[in-house]
Design an enzyme around this catalytic site. Sequence first.
Site, PDB file in Angstrom:
ATOM      1  N   ARG A   1       2.991  -6.176  -4.025  1.00 32.67           N
ATOM      2  CA  ARG A   1       2.770  -4.813  -4.520  1.00 32.67           C
ATOM      3  C   ARG A   1       3.337  -3.849  -3.478  1.00 32.67           C
ATOM      4  NH1 ARG A   1      -0.925  -0.628  -3.860  1.00 32.67           N
ATOM      5  NH2 ARG A   1      -1.513   0.499  -5.756  1.00 32.67           N
TER       6      ARG A   1
ATOM      7  N   LYS B   1       0.845  -0.153   4.941  1.00 30.42           N
ATOM      8  CA  LYS B   1      -0.541  -0.090   5.395  1.00 30.42           C
ATOM      9  C   LYS B   1      -0.649   0.093   6.903  1.00 30.42           C
ATOM     10  CE  LYS B   1      -2.750  -1.979   1.368  1.00 30.42           C
ATOM     11  NZ  LYS B   1      -3.563  -3.027   0.740  1.00 30.42           N
TER      12      LYS B   1
END
Length: 278
Positions: A244, A204
């Site tokens: 995840r 991210k």
Amino acid sequence: MGVVNVTPDSFSDGGRWFKPGAAVAHGMTLIGQGADVLDVGGESTRPGARRVPVDEELVRVLPVVEDLTRRGAVVSVDTTRAVVAREAVAAGAQIINDVSGGLADPDMHATVARTGAVYVAMHWRGHADVMDDNDRYDDVVADVRRELAERVAALRAAGVHDEQVVLDPGLGFAKAGSSNWPLLARLPELVADGFPVLVGASRKRFLGHLLAGADGEPAPPLARDGATAAVSALAAQAGAWCVRVHEVAGSADAVRVAAAWRSGAGGSPITMTREDTP
């Protein structure tokens, strides 16, 4: 939880696994690298992404869910739409991973109750095209915990059992940069609320900014896997139920290290079976 993006436009690997056969092959590779769950998604939630028609999302997701389930994989469907969640569970998915926590579709909570599937409720303040405008918090940890508690109350009201619920602090969603770090540093507070916690930091933006070069340019997504593995180890140490990730092998090793560190014993890796889901 290994990511299987059946999309042409995801931020880190858009298009690589877009065809069903490629997606299934990639999912099986991730299982071989240590993934316990495969998270299949047919709609990108990257910042600024536009929504895809529901029929298109179904066409992308269902064949992959069916094939992976037939091969013995534990499958999660990454969707904000109740109809996609319902059809994916019918096709074999055991987990519904909803980045909106039910806010994007008023029928989602009732669908979760009817299916009995495990449900990941993520902290969310709006779709991808507007979420960065909602990065405003008094105390990001307190605010996220309060808003997730509201999601839990709504789930209970719809007939969803606590045993079905997993919470996700929503790293990167309405949290463009520095807001993510307090959530990670204070992750034990979220764990202490009593629900399993999923952490999705993989590749991210906030990791890209952390790893920026001397010119200030953020590290590209594929250069963020080492940082992702570090987050995985620390999240495991803090009590997270699952991480995840796009690149499984590094995070699987990192979680093993965290488990050995915590126990002082080393040895056996952590694996999740179907009986380990909430």
